[in-house]
Design a protein around this motif. Structure first.
Motif, mmCIF file in Angstrom:
data_model
loop_
_atom_site.group_PDB
_atom_site.id
_atom_site.type_symbol
_atom_site.label_atom_id
_atom_site.label_comp_id
_atom_site.label_asym_id
_atom_site.label_seq_id
_atom_site.Cartn_x
_atom_site.Cartn_y
_atom_site.Cartn_z
ATOM 1 N N GLY A 79 0.926 -1.135 -0.080
ATOM 2 C CA GLY A 79 -0.064 -0.220 0.191
ATOM 3 C C GLY A 79 0.818 1.179 -0.082
ATOM 4 O O GLY A 79 0.638 2.149 -0.770
ATOM 5 N N ASN A 80 1.907 1.204 0.807
ATOM 6 C CA ASN A 80 2.889 2.351 0.867
ATOM 7 C C ASN A 80 3.627 2.716 -0.289
ATOM 8 O O ASN A 80 3.814 3.858 -0.952
ATOM 9 C CB ASN A 80 3.810 2.347 1.842
ATOM 10 C CG ASN A 80 3.311 2.454 3.238
ATOM 11 O OD1 ASN A 80 2.232 3.375 3.435
ATOM 12 N ND2 ASN A 80 3.923 2.274 4.137
ATOM 13 N N TYR A 81 3.850 1.561 -1.242
ATOM 14 C CA TYR A 81 4.328 1.596 -2.382
ATOM 15 C C TYR A 81 3.446 2.663 -3.511
ATOM 16 O O TYR A 81 3.910 3.218 -4.066
ATOM 17 C CB TYR A 81 4.660 0.373 -3.130
ATOM 18 C CG TYR A 81 5.688 0.320 -4.543
ATOM 19 C CD1 TYR A 81 6.929 0.094 -4.178
ATOM 20 C CD2 TYR A 81 5.032 0.751 -5.489
ATOM 21 C CE1 TYR A 81 7.744 0.152 -5.215
ATOM 22 C CE2 TYR A 81 5.896 0.896 -6.740
ATOM 23 C CZ TYR A 81 7.352 0.513 -6.339
ATOM 24 O OH TYR A 81 8.278 0.579 -7.579
ATOM 25 N N VAL A 82 2.323 2.221 -3.390
ATOM 26 C CA VAL A 82 1.176 3.222 -4.075
ATOM 27 C C VAL A 82 1.250 4.731 -3.686
ATOM 28 O O VAL A 82 1.305 5.414 -4.409
ATOM 29 C CB VAL A 82 -0.096 2.562 -4.355
ATOM 30 C CG1 VAL A 82 -1.137 3.377 -5.058
ATOM 31 C CG2 VAL A 82 -0.087 1.292 -4.638
ATOM 32 N N ASN A 83 1.008 4.620 -2.273
ATOM 33 C CA ASN A 83 0.860 6.036 -1.801
ATOM 34 C C ASN A 83 2.198 6.670 -1.954
ATOM 35 O O ASN A 83 2.083 8.017 -2.163
ATOM 36 C CB ASN A 83 0.574 5.884 -0.299
ATOM 37 C CG ASN A 83 0.508 7.225 0.464
ATOM 38 O OD1 ASN A 83 -0.015 8.142 -0.113
ATOM 39 N ND2 ASN A 83 0.567 7.237 1.860
ATOM 40 N N TYR A 84 3.306 6.195 -1.914
ATOM 41 C CA TYR A 84 4.766 6.957 -1.860
ATOM 42 C C TYR A 84 5.107 7.378 -3.400
ATOM 43 O O TYR A 84 5.906 8.311 -3.520
ATOM 44 C CB TYR A 84 5.867 6.293 -0.959
ATOM 45 C CG TYR A 84 5.600 6.155 0.330
ATOM 46 C CD1 TYR A 84 4.868 7.229 1.252
ATOM 47 C CD2 TYR A 84 5.997 5.447 1.397
ATOM 48 C CE1 TYR A 84 4.638 7.349 2.302
ATOM 49 C CE2 TYR A 84 5.862 5.484 2.636
ATOM 50 C CZ TYR A 84 4.954 6.365 3.383
ATOM 51 O OH TYR A 84 4.793 6.237 4.600
#
Length: 425
Positions: free
Chosen positions: A228-233
Motif C-alpha cells: 500500500g505504501n508503494y502506491v501512496n509514496y
C-alpha cells in the motif's frame, strides 16, 4: 418499530477532540513529508540534479523514518506516548523550517533525515492512542479520520504549496509550514489524556519480538503495508514531477490536480471508515469487513492509476488519475484498524513499529526505483506498471496471508513458549 441494530455508544467530547487533534497532526505530518516532492521541479533546476539523484533526495526522509519504527514502537509501549509524540512533533517542525535556509544537496539530505527522525513516532503513537481510547466499533471512524488527514495533508501541500511556490518560490512555504505547525502543540498539551497506560514489567509486559515474528499475520500485515505504501509514496514523491514534466501541466495546474485527487481520497477515507463500522454493527465480521476495504481497495487503486498513465488524452488521463487517487481512501481507512485489533492495546506500539519499519521501506525503494526507471526510459510507463503489480500483490497478502482479524492471545503464546523452554531443559 425498533431498529434491529445494536445501539452504538457515542464518543465523549474529550475523545472527539482527541481524534480531531490526531487528524490535524497527521495532516501536518503528510504536508511536511511531501513538501519536497512538490518543490522537486524547482530543486532539480536549482541544484542541477539528475532524476536518479533527485530520487535519492526524495527517499532520504524514509531512511530514518522506516528504520526507527521498531524503536519507537518499543518506546510507546513503555513511555508516556502523549509526551513522546509532542517532543517528536516539535523536532520535525524545526527540521522543516530549517530546510528553507540551506542551499546544498548534502545539508538538504541531512535535514530530510531529521524530519524522518521526528515523524517516525507518528503511527506507533496513533495506533497506541486509538487502541487505548477507542473500541472496535469506533476504530473504523478513528482510522478514517487519520486516513483523511493522510490524504488532506498532501492535498493541501500540492494545492496551496504548489500555488505559493509557483508565485513566491519554495523556501517561504517551508518556513511558514515549519513555524506554523507549532500552533498545534499547546492544544495537544491541553487536551491530551491525563493518564497513560504503560505495560507493567513481568509477565504482563508487551510481547517479545520473537513472539511477534512467529505470527503469520504479523508478516502479512508488514508485506501488505509495504504494498500500500508503494502506491501512496509513488504519488507522494513523484506525482508533481510527473504532472509537470511528462504531462506538461504548469505548476498551478499541477497544484489543482494533485489537490483535488487528495481531497477526494480524504472524503472517501472518512466515508469508508464510517461504512466499515456500520457494516460491523450490522453483523459483518472484522475479518470480512477490514480485508474487503483494505485488500480490495489497494488493488483497485493501483490498477486505476496504472491505466491513467497509458491514456494519451491529457484530460481523460487526469480524470482516471483522480478516480484512482480517490480509491486510496478505501484501504487507508481500515488498514491500521486491522493492526490495532490484532495487537490489542498491550502490543499496539510494537506491532505498529515493526509493521511500519517494513512497510516504509517502500518509501526508500519507490523514489529511487522510479528515478532510475525514468533515467533509463525517459517516461513513467514502467513505474506505473510496477505500482499496479505491487498493489495486486498487497491485495493477495491481506486476503490470504493475514489471518482472522481478532486480538492475539499473548498470554497463551507466552505460556506455550515457557512450556517449550522447560521441556528443552
Amino acid at each position: 418499530m425498533t431498529s434491529s441494530l445494536p445501539e452504538r455508544k457515542k464518543l465523549g467530547r474529550s475523545l472527539v477532540i482527541l481524534l480531531a487533534l490526531l487528524g490535524v497532526s497527521v495532516f501536518i505530518n503528510y504536508v511536511d513529508r511531501g513538501n519536497l516532492s512538490i518543490a522537486a521541479p524547482m530543486l532539480q533546476d536549482e541544484l542541477h540534479l539528475a532524476p536518479d539523484r533527485l530520487g535519492l533526495l526524495l527517499s532520504a526522509f524514509f531512511w530514518t523514518y522506516a528504520l526507527l519504527q521498531p524503536i519507537y514502537g518499543w518506546l510507546v509501549d513503555r513511555l508516556n506516548v502523549y509526551w513522546l509524540f509532542a517532543g517528536c512533533f516539535a523536532l520535525w517542525s524545526i527540521a522543516t523550517a530549517s530546510t528553507a535556509l540551506v542551499h546544498t544537496f548534502a545539508v538538504l539530505f541531512i535535514l530530510r533525515l531529521c524530519v524522518g527522525l521526528g515523524e517516525a513516532v507518528s503511527f506507533p503513537s496513533y495506533s497506541k492512542i486509538i487502541a487505548l481510547n477507542y473500541g472496535e466499533e469506533h476504530r473504523g471512524l478513528a482510522n478514517g479520520v487519520v486516513g483523511a488527514g493522510l490524504a488532506l495533508g498532501p492535498g493541501f501541500g500540492v494545492l496551496v504549496g504548489g500555488t505559493l511556490m509557483a508565485h513566491f518560490g519554495w523556501r517561504p512555504f517551508f518556513i511558514a509550514l515549519g513555524l506554523g505547525s507549532f500552533l498545534w502543540l499547546p492544544l495537544w498539551i491541553k487536551f491530551m489524556p491525563s493518564k497513560n497506560v504503560v505495560a507493567p514489567s513481568g509477565v504482563q509486559s508487551s510481547p517479545s519480538l520473537l513472539q511477534f515474528l512467529s505470527l503469520r499475520s504479523a508478516w502479512g500485515s508488514c508485506i501488505g503495508l509495504f504494498s500500500g505504501n508503494y502506491v501512496n509514496y509513488f504519488l507522494l514523491t513523484w506525482l508533481p514531477y510527473y504532472l509537470v514534466r511528462e504531462r506538461h501541466f504548469s505548476m498551478v495546474e499541477m497544484a489543482k490536480i494533485g489537490g483535488a485527487g487528495y481531497l477526494l481520497g480524504a472524503v472517501v477515507s472518512s466515508i469508508a471508515g464510517w461504512l466499515s463500522d456500520f457494516w460491523i454493527r450490522c453483523g459483518g465480521t472484522p475479518t470480512l469487513v477490514r480485508k474487503t476495504f483494505v485488500g480490495g481497495g489497494v488493488a483497485v487503486c493501483g490498477s486505476i492509476l496504472c491505466i491513467s498513465a497509458f491514456i494519451p488524452d491529457r484530460t481523460m488521463s487526469v480524470v482516471v488519475l483522480l478516480v484512482g487517487m480517490a480509491c486510496w481512501g478505501f484501504p487507508c481507512s481500515n488498514l491500521w484498524a486491522i493492526t490495532q485489533t490484532l495487537a490489542g492495546p498491550r502490543a499496539a506500539g510494537r506491532w505498529t513499529g515493526f509493521q511500519n519499519c517494513v512497510g516504509n521501506m517502500a518509501g526508500v525503494v519507490v523514489p529511487v526505483l522510479t528515478g532510475e526507471a525514468l533515467r533509463l526510459t525517459g517516461h513513467f510507463s514502467a513505474a506505473f506498471v510496477a505500482v499496479a503489480a505491487v498493489a495486486i500483490m498487497g491485495c493477495l497478502t491481506w486476503i490470504f496471508v493475514v489471518g482472522r482479524i481478532e486480538q492475539v492471545d499473548w498470554d497463551a503464546m507466552g505460556s506455550s513458549e515457557a512450556t517449550r523452554a522447560v521441556a528443552a531443559d
